[in-house]
Enzyme design. Structure first.
Site, PDB file in Angstrom:
ATOM      1  N   GLY A  52       0.935  -1.316   0.104  1.00 40.06           N
ATOM      2  CA  GLY A  52       0.116  -0.114   0.025  1.00 40.06           C
ATOM      3  C   GLY A  52       0.863   1.233  -0.157  1.00 40.06           C
ATOM      4  N   ARG A  94      10.329  -1.107  -4.896  1.00 46.22           N
ATOM      5  CA  ARG A  94       9.079  -1.128  -5.674  1.00 46.22           C
ATOM      6  C   ARG A  94       9.049   0.193  -6.381  1.00 46.22           C
ATOM      7  NH1 ARG A  94       3.602  -2.913  -3.313  1.00 46.22           N
ATOM      8  NH2 ARG A  94       3.339  -3.522  -5.562  1.00 46.22           N
ATOM      9  N   GLN A 199      -6.011  -8.791  -3.044  1.00 50.54           N
ATOM     10  CA  GLN A 199      -5.855  -7.555  -1.921  1.00 50.54           C
ATOM     11  C   GLN A 199      -7.354  -7.441  -1.624  1.00 50.54           C
ATOM     12  OE1 GLN A 199      -3.663  -7.514  -4.557  1.00 50.54           O
ATOM     13  NE2 GLN A 199      -1.922  -6.395  -4.018  1.00 50.54           N
ATOM     14  N   ASP A 240      -1.329   5.027  -6.088  1.00 55.39           N
ATOM     15  CA  ASP A 240       0.143   4.809  -6.032  1.00 55.39           C
ATOM     16  C   ASP A 240       1.073   6.076  -6.371  1.00 55.39           C
ATOM     17  OD1 ASP A 240      -1.047   1.939  -6.070  1.00 55.39           O
ATOM     18  OD2 ASP A 240       0.518   2.002  -4.819  1.00 55.39           O
ATOM     19  N   ASN A 250      -2.721   3.303 -10.203  1.00 58.62           N
ATOM     20  CA  ASN A 250      -3.361   2.525  -8.884  1.00 58.62           C
ATOM     21  C   ASN A 250      -3.431   0.956  -9.320  1.00 58.62           C
ATOM     22  OD1 ASN A 250      -4.222   2.337  -6.288  1.00 58.62           O
ATOM     23  ND2 ASN A 250      -6.328   1.795  -7.265  1.00 58.62           N
ATOM     24  N   LYS A 251      -3.637   0.115  -8.803  1.00 60.63           N
ATOM     25  CA  LYS A 251      -3.636  -1.294  -8.981  1.00 60.63           C
ATOM     26  C   LYS A 251      -4.242  -1.699 -10.357  1.00 60.63           C
ATOM     27  CE  LYS A 251      -2.067  -3.839  -6.680  1.00 60.63           C
ATOM     28  NZ  LYS A 251      -0.635  -4.253  -7.033  1.00 60.63           N
TER      29      LYS A 251
HETATM   30  O1  MRU Z   1       0.619  -3.884  -4.729  1.00 62.58           O
HETATM   31  P1  MRU Z   1       0.007  -3.035  -3.437  1.00 62.58           P
HETATM   32  O2  MRU Z   1      -0.809  -3.786  -2.880  1.00 62.58           O
HETATM   33  O3  MRU Z   1       0.902  -2.319  -2.689  1.00 62.58           O
HETATM   34  O4  MRU Z   1      -1.000  -2.053  -4.398  1.00 62.58           O
HETATM   35  C1  MRU Z   1      -1.818  -1.211  -3.487  1.00 62.58           C
HETATM   36  C2  MRU Z   1      -2.685  -0.250  -4.043  1.00 62.58           C
HETATM   37  O5  MRU Z   1      -2.594  -0.259  -5.401  1.00 62.58           O
HETATM   38  C3  MRU Z   1      -3.531   0.704  -3.433  1.00 62.58           C
HETATM   39  O6  MRU Z   1      -4.828   0.910  -3.940  1.00 62.58           O
HETATM   40  C4  MRU Z   1      -2.691   1.974  -3.306  1.00 62.58           C
HETATM   41  O7  MRU Z   1      -1.590   1.912  -2.802  1.00 62.58           O
HETATM   42  C5  MRU Z   1      -3.358   3.228  -2.973  1.00 62.58           C
HETATM   43  S1  MRU Z   1      -4.120   2.829  -1.387  1.00 62.58           S
HETATM   44  C6  MRU Z   1      -3.215   3.401  -0.179  1.00 62.58           C
END
Ligand code: MRU
Length: 348
Positions: A52, A94, A199, A240, A250-251
């Site tokens: 996150g 990352r 997630q 992100d 974002n994801k």
């Molecule tokens: O790969 P992750 O689980 O770190 O991805 C997280 C996300 O895409 C969240 O939607 C994003 O960090 C925003 S919320 C705090």
């Protein structure tokens, strides 16, 4: 060391260690890793044990603090230089979430400004704690502002995990859902499972259940049909990295959700702290997108599901263009398009 605790902290620094919840084990097991070794924090970020956007930044700041403790406990030569190398190692974990680089910039500033070796450990620890507490305040403000955009009653769809497991506080988009629910809005949350690492199914449903927010888990591919059925009145996700023009990474799957929302006339919101906004990047095309190991889509539950040797494409994030975003909820209020003007106005 690994512990089972009754009310596990998402992340917390103790005088001798860092504790964090291993999110890869949720929801089946609530396991807290306790370590004094910053290398385990590096591994945890890479492996999404801690994940996150804001939480990655906080974890890296605590990781640098652990490294400083270790370096000053032993008589190492030029600890400042070594700590800069540790910062570079965290920066390489990352690439997409800008909060990581934002937090490391703050830690590098402390390293540059604190000549006194003994003072540096406590200065880094203080800065990491400030980052953590500051994010909790930002989350609360995002919730207060964002609840206004949600309907008094109706379905709200979200993607990935944006709650306490992803931040230093109540979350980003999740904080908005929580604030709306607490304020008595009659919302029903639809959580995308969020392929391939789930997630949404594993983490967001765990948090929604604990928060007592009425909710339903769906597969990612159910979202468009649900919208057509008239069961979704708003969509909200985190981000992100947000470029200066409002394009938001974002994801993976968020872009498709935004396209479906636009097609069905449903407002689509992004909720994120300003630490997620990268004013140095003009538009989304320049946001670095992490690609994950092929096994994350060729295998399931430790079992191979795709034929051996198939080519795979595994972006972990996508970019939703600004024109599909109705508003960006920040701790300083809600930005409406044109985002290049409204986002800039929030930065001093
Ligand atoms: O790969 P992750 O689980 O770190 O991805 C997280 C996300 O895409 C969240 O939607 C994003 O960090 C925003 S919320 C705090």
């Amino acid at each position: 060391m690994v512990k089972h605790l009754r009310n596990p902290p998402v992340i917390s620094l103790t005088p001798s260690s860092l504790r964090f919840l291993d999110q890869t084990r949720l929801p089946a097991e609530e396991i807290v890793v306790e370590t004094a070794d910053y290398r385990r924090v590096l591994e945890a970020i890479r492996a999404l044990r801690v994940r996150g956007a804001p939480l990655i930044g906080i974890a890296a700041a605590y990781g640098v603090t652990l490294a400083a403790r270790e370096l000053f406990a032993t008589t190492s030569s030029d600890p400042h230089a070594q700590l800069r190398v540790v910062c570079d190692q965290f920066a390489a974990t990352r690439p997409t979430a800008v909060n990581l680089f934002w937090a490391l910039e703050r830690m590098r500033g402390i390293i540059d400004r604190t000549a006194d070796a003994a003072g540096l450990v406590s200065a880094l620890e203080t800065e990491a704690r400030i980052l953590h507490e500051d994010d909790a305040r930002r989350c609360a403000a995002i919730g207060r502002h964002g609840m206004e955009v949600l309907p008094g009653s109706g379905g709200v769809i979200t993607h990935c995990n944006t709650g306490a497991l992803a931040t230093g506080g109540d979350g980003t988009a999740f904080s908005v859902l929580r604030a709306a629910h607490r304020a008595g809005k009659n919302i029903h949350v639809f959580a995308d499972e969020t392929r391939p690492l789930l997630q949404g199914a594993r983490l967001t449903m765990w948090e929604l259940k604990r928060a007592g927010i009425p909710s339903t888990l769906i597969t990612d591919s159910t979202a468009a049909m649900l919208m057509r059925q008239g069961r979704v009145q708003a969509a909200i996700t985190g981000a992100d990295r947000i470029a200066a023009n409002g394009d938001s990474a974002n994801k993976i799957g968020t872009y498709g959700l935004a396209v479906a929302a636009r097609h069905h006339g449903i407002p689509f919101y992004i909720a994120a702290p300003l630490s997620t906004v990268d004013m140095d990047i003009a538009s989304g095309g320049d946001i670095p997108i992490e690609e994950r190991a092929a096994e994350e889509i060729t295998d399931w539950g430790g079992r191979r599901i795709a034929p051996e040797g198939v080519p795979c494409y595994t972006p972990a994030f996508d970019v939703t263009p600004a024109e599909l975003i109705t508003g960006i909820v920040t701790e300083r209020g809600i930005c409406a398009p044109p985002f290049d003007e409204t986002l800039r106005a929030l930065f001093p």
